[in-house]
Design an enzyme around this catalytic site. Sequence first.
Site, mmCIF file in Angstrom:
data_model
loop_
_atom_site.group_PDB
_atom_site.id
_atom_site.type_symbol
_atom_site.label_atom_id
_atom_site.label_comp_id
_atom_site.label_asym_id
_atom_site.label_seq_id
_atom_site.Cartn_x
_atom_site.Cartn_y
_atom_site.Cartn_z
ATOM 1 N N ASP A 33 0.858 -1.178 0.000
ATOM 2 C CA ASP A 33 0.000 0.000 0.000
ATOM 3 C C ASP A 33 0.906 1.244 0.000
ATOM 4 O O ASP A 33 1.827 1.332 0.805
ATOM 5 C CB ASP A 33 -0.920 -0.027 1.248
ATOM 6 C CG ASP A 33 -2.013 1.019 1.192
ATOM 7 O OD1 ASP A 33 -1.701 2.207 1.018
ATOM 8 O OD2 ASP A 33 -3.189 0.649 1.358
ATOM 9 N N ASN A 89 -12.549 -3.500 3.308
ATOM 10 C CA ASN A 89 -13.549 -2.442 3.348
ATOM 11 C C ASN A 89 -14.501 -2.667 2.176
ATOM 12 O O ASN A 89 -14.079 -2.674 1.015
ATOM 13 C CB ASN A 89 -12.891 -1.067 3.249
ATOM 14 C CG ASN A 89 -12.017 -0.779 4.460
ATOM 15 O OD1 ASN A 89 -12.309 -1.231 5.564
ATOM 16 N ND2 ASN A 89 -10.935 -0.046 4.264
ATOM 17 N N GLN A 96 -14.342 1.999 1.782
ATOM 18 C CA GLN A 96 -13.713 1.580 0.526
ATOM 19 C C GLN A 96 -13.573 2.784 -0.395
ATOM 20 O O GLN A 96 -14.538 3.498 -0.669
ATOM 21 C CB GLN A 96 -14.550 0.488 -0.165
ATOM 22 C CG GLN A 96 -13.863 -0.060 -1.414
ATOM 23 C CD GLN A 96 -14.615 -1.215 -2.065
ATOM 24 O OE1 GLN A 96 -15.741 -1.542 -1.671
ATOM 25 N NE2 GLN A 96 -14.000 -1.833 -3.059
ATOM 26 N N HIS A 102 -10.252 -5.682 -2.390
ATOM 27 C CA HIS A 102 -8.881 -5.878 -1.899
ATOM 28 C C HIS A 102 -8.893 -6.195 -0.420
ATOM 29 O O HIS A 102 -9.754 -5.721 0.327
ATOM 30 C CB HIS A 102 -8.009 -4.653 -2.174
ATOM 31 C CG HIS A 102 -8.616 -3.362 -1.726
ATOM 32 N ND1 HIS A 102 -9.584 -2.702 -2.455
ATOM 33 C CD2 HIS A 102 -8.402 -2.603 -0.616
ATOM 34 C CE1 HIS A 102 -9.940 -1.605 -1.821
ATOM 35 N NE2 HIS A 102 -9.241 -1.516 -0.686
ATOM 36 N N HIS A 104 -6.613 -5.830 2.984
ATOM 37 C CA HIS A 104 -5.468 -5.161 3.621
ATOM 38 C C HIS A 104 -4.835 -6.153 4.597
ATOM 39 O O HIS A 104 -5.551 -6.808 5.371
ATOM 40 C CB HIS A 104 -5.929 -3.965 4.451
ATOM 41 C CG HIS A 104 -6.556 -2.840 3.674
ATOM 42 N ND1 HIS A 104 -5.868 -1.690 3.361
ATOM 43 C CD2 HIS A 104 -7.809 -2.671 3.185
ATOM 44 C CE1 HIS A 104 -6.673 -0.861 2.702
ATOM 45 N NE2 HIS A 104 -7.859 -1.432 2.594
HETATM 46 P P1 AMP Z 1 -9.679 1.222 0.753
HETATM 47 O O1 AMP Z 1 -9.869 2.495 1.502
HETATM 48 O O2 AMP Z 1 -10.006 -0.013 1.546
HETATM 49 O O3 AMP Z 1 -10.384 1.234 -0.603
HETATM 50 O O4 AMP Z 1 -8.128 1.107 0.480
HETATM 51 C C1 AMP Z 1 -7.504 1.613 -0.658
HETATM 52 C C2 AMP Z 1 -6.022 1.611 -0.366
HETATM 53 O O5 AMP Z 1 -5.330 1.727 -1.598
HETATM 54 C C3 AMP Z 1 -5.549 2.774 0.502
HETATM 55 O O6 AMP Z 1 -4.975 2.244 1.719
HETATM 56 C C4 AMP Z 1 -4.524 3.488 -0.359
HETATM 57 O O7 AMP Z 1 -3.411 3.948 0.378
HETATM 58 C C5 AMP Z 1 -4.143 2.423 -1.357
HETATM 59 N N1 AMP Z 1 -3.691 2.881 -2.654
HETATM 60 C C6 AMP Z 1 -4.261 3.820 -3.437
HETATM 61 N N2 AMP Z 1 -3.576 3.952 -4.587
HETATM 62 C C7 AMP Z 1 -2.562 3.051 -4.537
HETATM 63 C C8 AMP Z 1 -1.498 2.691 -5.424
HETATM 64 N N3 AMP Z 1 -1.348 3.299 -6.602
HETATM 65 N N4 AMP Z 1 -0.629 1.730 -5.045
HETATM 66 C C9 AMP Z 1 -0.785 1.117 -3.844
HETATM 67 N N5 AMP Z 1 -1.757 1.410 -2.965
HETATM 68 C C10 AMP Z 1 -2.632 2.361 -3.299
#
Ligand code: AMP
Length: 146
Positions: A33, A89, A96, A102, A104
């Site tokens: 992440d 999420n 989300q 995804h 975490h």
């Molecule tokens: P969520 O809030 O559960 O949808 O989590 C999305 C996650 O994606 C967040 O923790 C972000 O920090 C992560 N994220 C967003 N863009 C990228 C990226 N390009 N590479 C890796 N992680 C990312």
Amino acid sequence: MAYDPQNIFARILRGEIPAAKVLETDHALAFLDVGPVNKGHLLVIPKAEAATLSDLPDEAAAHVGALLPRLCRAVRAATGADALNIVVNHGEAAGQTVHHVHWHIIPRFPGDAVRWPWPHQSYADDEMEQMRSRIARALDAPESSS
Ligand code: AMP
């Protein structure tokens, strides 16, 4: 929610933007992440196009699930964390922000900045039985098994 093929994880899967990959299989990808809760925070995604866990075929979910123990062991070994949160999420109200399902894997340390636990409610009277029954009936409905 309809799947948007321009979401950022779909673009990572197509190789259009970079990611710090740690494991790739025919059906899943795990990468760091970019905004970690703690360093070593991983994301695990199926290659199947699914906005949420509810949209994911059972086989794709099973494949990701089968990778999780090994990924957890690797994060613990690499970060020294004894503890982890494994979080999905599901939907915007649940936090989300990227609409490709995804998992975490978040390393946790005593006294870190994460606030936990979340608040708990209680059931009144027969509310718990009513809820149990509603979910059990929904499990038997055709749309829940497709
Ligand atoms: P969520 O809030 O559960 O949808 O989590 C999305 C996650 O994606 C967040 O923790 C972000 O920090 C992560 N994220 C967003 N863009 C990228 C990226 N390009 N590479 C890796 N992680 C990312």
